[in-house]
Design a protein around this motif. Structure first.
Motif, short mmCIF file in Angstrom:
data_model
loop_
_atom_site.label_atom_id
_atom_site.label_comp_id
_atom_site.label_asym_id
_atom_site.label_seq_id
_atom_site.Cartn_x
_atom_site.Cartn_y
_atom_site.Cartn_z
N PRO A 1 58.85 72.23 -54.04
CA PRO A 1 59.96 71.29 -54.28
C PRO A 1 60.54 71.37 -55.68
N LEU A 2 59.73 71.64 -56.70
CA LEU A 2 60.22 71.64 -58.07
C LEU A 2 61.14 72.83 -58.32
N CYS A 3 62.30 72.55 -58.89
CA CYS A 3 63.25 73.61 -59.22
C CYS A 3 63.86 73.33 -60.58
N HIS A 4 64.66 74.27 -61.06
CA HIS A 4 65.45 74.09 -62.28
C HIS A 4 66.90 74.46 -61.98
N ILE A 5 67.81 73.60 -62.42
CA ILE A 5 69.24 73.81 -62.22
C ILE A 5 69.86 74.19 -63.56
N GLY A 6 70.49 75.35 -63.62
CA GLY A 6 71.16 75.79 -64.81
C GLY A 6 72.67 75.65 -64.67
N PHE A 7 73.33 75.08 -65.69
CA PHE A 7 74.77 74.89 -65.65
C PHE A 7 75.26 74.65 -67.08
N SER A 8 76.52 74.37 -67.22
CA SER A 8 77.12 74.18 -68.55
C SER A 8 77.56 72.74 -68.73
N VAL A 9 77.25 72.17 -69.90
CA VAL A 9 77.69 70.81 -70.25
C VAL A 9 78.50 70.91 -71.54
N ASP A 10 79.77 70.64 -71.46
CA ASP A 10 80.66 70.74 -72.62
C ASP A 10 80.56 72.12 -73.29
N GLY A 11 80.49 73.15 -72.45
CA GLY A 11 80.44 74.50 -72.97
C GLY A 11 79.09 74.95 -73.49
N LYS A 12 78.06 74.10 -73.34
CA LYS A 12 76.72 74.44 -73.81
C LYS A 12 75.78 74.57 -72.61
N PRO A 13 74.85 75.54 -72.66
CA PRO A 13 73.95 75.73 -71.53
C PRO A 13 72.97 74.58 -71.40
N ALA A 14 72.63 74.24 -70.16
CA ALA A 14 71.66 73.19 -69.88
C ALA A 14 70.85 73.58 -68.66
N VAL A 15 69.59 73.19 -68.66
CA VAL A 15 68.71 73.42 -67.51
C VAL A 15 68.03 72.10 -67.18
N LEU A 16 68.14 71.69 -65.91
CA LEU A 16 67.64 70.39 -65.48
C LEU A 16 66.51 70.58 -64.47
N PRO A 17 65.29 70.14 -64.78
CA PRO A 17 64.23 70.18 -63.78
C PRO A 17 64.41 69.04 -62.78
N THR A 18 64.24 69.31 -61.52
CA THR A 18 64.41 68.28 -60.51
C THR A 18 63.73 68.72 -59.22
N ILE A 19 63.82 67.91 -58.19
CA ILE A 19 63.24 68.22 -56.89
C ILE A 19 64.34 68.69 -55.95
N GLN A 20 64.09 69.78 -55.23
CA GLN A 20 65.06 70.30 -54.27
C GLN A 20 64.47 70.25 -52.86
N TRP A 21 65.36 70.22 -51.89
CA TRP A 21 64.93 70.38 -50.50
C TRP A 21 66.02 71.13 -49.75
N ARG A 22 65.58 71.80 -48.68
CA ARG A 22 66.50 72.62 -47.90
C ARG A 22 66.75 71.99 -46.54
N GLU A 23 68.01 72.00 -46.13
CA GLU A 23 68.39 71.62 -44.78
C GLU A 23 69.22 72.76 -44.20
N GLY A 24 68.63 73.56 -43.34
CA GLY A 24 69.35 74.67 -42.75
C GLY A 24 69.84 75.65 -43.79
N ASP A 25 71.16 75.79 -43.88
CA ASP A 25 71.78 76.79 -44.76
C ASP A 25 72.19 76.23 -46.11
N ARG A 26 71.69 75.05 -46.47
CA ARG A 26 72.05 74.46 -47.75
C ARG A 26 70.81 73.97 -48.47
#
Length: 222
Positions: free
Chosen positions: A41-66
């Motif tokens: 379940p534990l994952c990390h989400i990488g994205f940009s916040v105000d042009g700066k890199p950020a990585v957010l640890p959180t819980i993920q789950w899958r439903e079919g193709d998403r």
């Protein structure tokens, strides 16, 4: 969670998911990708916040193709991720690989990388997806808890993205040393790791007489 039709799917590697090195470790079939996502379940989400890199640890789950994840509606990071390109990663650490040289030390692992655009789940659909998350994690838990309030739903953001651009990378086995090093008197091998679920620890304010639910007692991960 994996049905037969979904398990047979495979993605052609893209420029972002194709492995350039150790390509034999790459897997693009949905059966492998789904199994890793469902196991950790534990994952990390990488994205940009105000042009700066950020990585957010959180819980993920899958439903079919998403794949889905959630957090506080007040989270500045979740607001920045909504509608933006993101990278979701899941890794299961299986062991340290100890070679005869520092250069060839490695790790055994199972990992998935998913690229896509984070799409907010509509308010009227949030409760349904959160219930699926909880029920998939701990079957029967929904029936044991009080229902989520409207305020709690309002305070929760749920994001998702399709598994259209995803790949798995897996390393297993012993170290691979230079041929001339195999005769060196140096211990080499694998130090295995595993995710272990320990005995449940009750809340100190638990009411007397409540037993540990089967789904909690039998929970396994990894």
């Amino acid at each position: 969670m994996t049905d037969t039709a979904t398990a047979e799917k495979a993605h052609a590697p893209t420029d972002r998911t194709r492995l350039r090195r150790a390509h034999e470790r790459g897997h693009y079939d949905r059966a492998t990708i789904d199994a890793i996502l469902d196991a950790m379940p534990l994952c990390h989400i990488g994205f940009s916040v105000d042009g700066k890199p950020a990585v957010l640890p959180t819980i993920q789950w899958r439903e079919g193709d998403r794949v889905y994840w959630h957090g506080s509606s007040a989270s500045r990071m979740l607001r920045a991720a909504a509608g933006a390109p993101v990278c979701l990663t899941v890794t299961i650490f299986d062991g340290l690989v100890l070679a005869r040289s520092g250069f060839h030390h490695s790790a055994n692992y199972r990992s998935v990388v998913v690229y896509g655009t984070a799409e907010p789940v509509a308010p009227e659909d949030k409760a349904r997806h959160l219930d699926r998350f909880m029920e998939g994690l701990l079957p029967g838990r929904i029936a044991q808890m009080r229902a989520m309030t409207d305020q709690e739903l309002k305070a929760t953001t749920v994001l998702s993205m399709p598994l259209d651009e995803a790949s798995a990378k897996i390393r297993t086995g012993p170290p691979v040393d230079d041929e001339e090093d195999y005769g060196d008197p140096v211990w080499a091998g694998v130090l295995p790791f595993r995710t272990q679920t320990l005995a449940p620890v009750p809340c100190p304010r638990l009411l007397d007489g409540l037993e540990v639910p089967d789904a909690v007692r039998d929970f396994k991960m990894g």
